[in-house]
Design an enzyme around this catalytic site. Structure first.
Site, short mmCIF file in Angstrom:
data_model
loop_
_atom_site.label_atom_id
_atom_site.label_comp_id
_atom_site.label_asym_id
_atom_site.label_seq_id
_atom_site.Cartn_x
_atom_site.Cartn_y
_atom_site.Cartn_z
N PHE A 131 44.56 36.92 31.55
CA PHE A 131 43.34 37.70 31.38
C PHE A 131 42.74 38.06 32.73
O PHE A 131 42.14 39.13 32.89
CB PHE A 131 42.33 36.93 30.53
CG PHE A 131 41.21 37.79 30.01
CD1 PHE A 131 41.47 38.84 29.16
CD2 PHE A 131 39.90 37.57 30.41
CE1 PHE A 131 40.45 39.66 28.69
CE2 PHE A 131 38.88 38.37 29.96
CZ PHE A 131 39.15 39.42 29.09
N TYR A 132 42.90 37.17 33.70
CA TYR A 132 42.47 37.49 35.07
C TYR A 132 43.13 38.78 35.55
O TYR A 132 42.46 39.70 36.03
CB TYR A 132 42.83 36.33 35.99
CG TYR A 132 42.82 36.67 37.47
CD1 TYR A 132 41.64 37.00 38.12
CD2 TYR A 132 44.00 36.66 38.21
CE1 TYR A 132 41.62 37.32 39.47
CE2 TYR A 132 43.99 36.97 39.56
CZ TYR A 132 42.81 37.30 40.18
OH TYR A 132 42.80 37.62 41.52
#
Length: 342
Positions: free
Chosen positions: A156-157
């Site tokens: 998700f980063y």
């Protein structure tokens, strides 16, 4: 120049702001000094920046606020006019994005939008923003080049950083904001983050504790020494991408320049991949002590290898990172022992 450096209490932001102050630029730092890791480390960095400004005679102002706070960001822009912006503030860490994904939306998406809005309103000469090698995700064509497709993010980063790239391109196209995105590869060195492998490995080896080695050691990284990275950023300040319609006659091989915007993506890496086990052995050699190794499976969201093609950086600036990982590891271990009295 007057330059806004967001995230200047962080690892990369600190080194970048310090180089700017040493050469006499006027720097406005902006950081919320959150507790993602030990704030004493961040406060020590901030003190060094203050001392550096006094020694060099450079102007330095610091805002202790969150970039997701729209009113605070607007106040900063109302009180200063910036020539350039180096946007490094972000919620970092692949693994933490599994635990607290909302923090990445707040900082990396909303916060970045607030900085882009300030850049648009002030019509800055150059907006430089941090992306990441994690963008390349499942792409297994290496070394990674800026022109490779990057549509398969695995954390998700990385997804929020991909969003940053898309947002920045739209602003460059719609509002003519000259924008350079740099994709960092595994950055390490003195004053590094405690959640990163080098810091954890050094700490645990010195304390006689085991270290976790993921994917059973079958990992490769393009380790980039932090001061090399910061020098690359400073050189890119002077290399704003031209807008469509401006002179683009001197085509550069492998350029990632957008055909519809003053926008470019640049890798900053060491152009070499190092096996994780060789990296561990370099730490052991400098400490003079063997690690207790705990071999583990790959963590979700991680990738087995990263490797940069940094030739575009060299073609644009004449510079390429050159510190070997053994040199860099030695400098970090020396710093760690000095800072923590070990």
């Amino acid at each position: 120049m007057k330059i806004l450096v967001t995230g200047n209490a962080g690892f990369i932001g600190f080194h970048t702001a310090k180089l700017l102050l040493e050469r006499g630029d006027s720097v406005v730092g902006y950081d919320n000094v959150n507790d993602y890791y030990d704030t004493r480390l961040k406060e020590a960095r901030l003190q060094i920046l203050q001392d550096t400004a006094q020694q060099s005679g450079a102007e330095y102002t610091f805002y202790r606020h969150d970039i997701a706070d729209q009113q605070a960001v607007e106040k900063c822009f109302a009180e200063h006019r910036f020539d350039c912006i180096i946007h490094l503030a972000a919620q970092a860490g692949v693994r933490y994005s599994l635990e607290n994904p909302r923090a990445y939306i707040d900082s990396n998406v909303i916060g970045t939008f607030n900085i882009m809005e300030g850049a648009r309103q002030q019509k800055v000469k150059h907006l430089l923003m941090a992306s990441t090698s994690s963008i390349y995700g499942a792409n297994d064509t290496m070394p990674y080049a800026e022109t490779h497709k990057a549509d398969t993010q695995m954390s998700f980063y990385a997804a929020t950083k991909k969003a940053n790239e898309a947002m920045a391109h739209a602003y460059a196209h719609l509002h003519g904001v000259p924008t350079t995105m740099f994709r960092f590869f595994t950055v390490y060195g003195p004053w590094g983050r405690p959640d990163m492998a080098l810091f954890k490995f050094t700490k645990n080896i010195l304390e006689g504790k085991p270290i976790d080695i993921y994917n059973h050691g079958q990992m490769w990284r393009d380790f980039t020494y932090v001061e090399d990275l910061a020098r690359g950023i400073l050189l890119l300040l002077e290399t704003a991408p031209p807008a469509p319609g401006e002179s683009r006659t001197s085509a550069i091989e492998g350029d990632s320049l957008s055909p519809v915007a003053p926008y470019r993506i640049i890798n900053i890496g060491n152009s070499d991949k190092v096996r994780l086990l060789d990296f561990v052995e370099a730490i052991e050699a400098h400490i003079g002590q063997k690690a207790k190794r705990n071999y583990m499976d790959m963590q979700p969201g991680d990738v087995p290898a990263t490797w940069a093609d940094a030739s575009l950086l060299q073609r644009l600036t004449g510079y390429c990172p050159e510190t070997s990982f053994r040199q860099g590891v030695g400098r970090f271990v020396d710093w760690y022992r000095g800072f923590y009295n070990q």
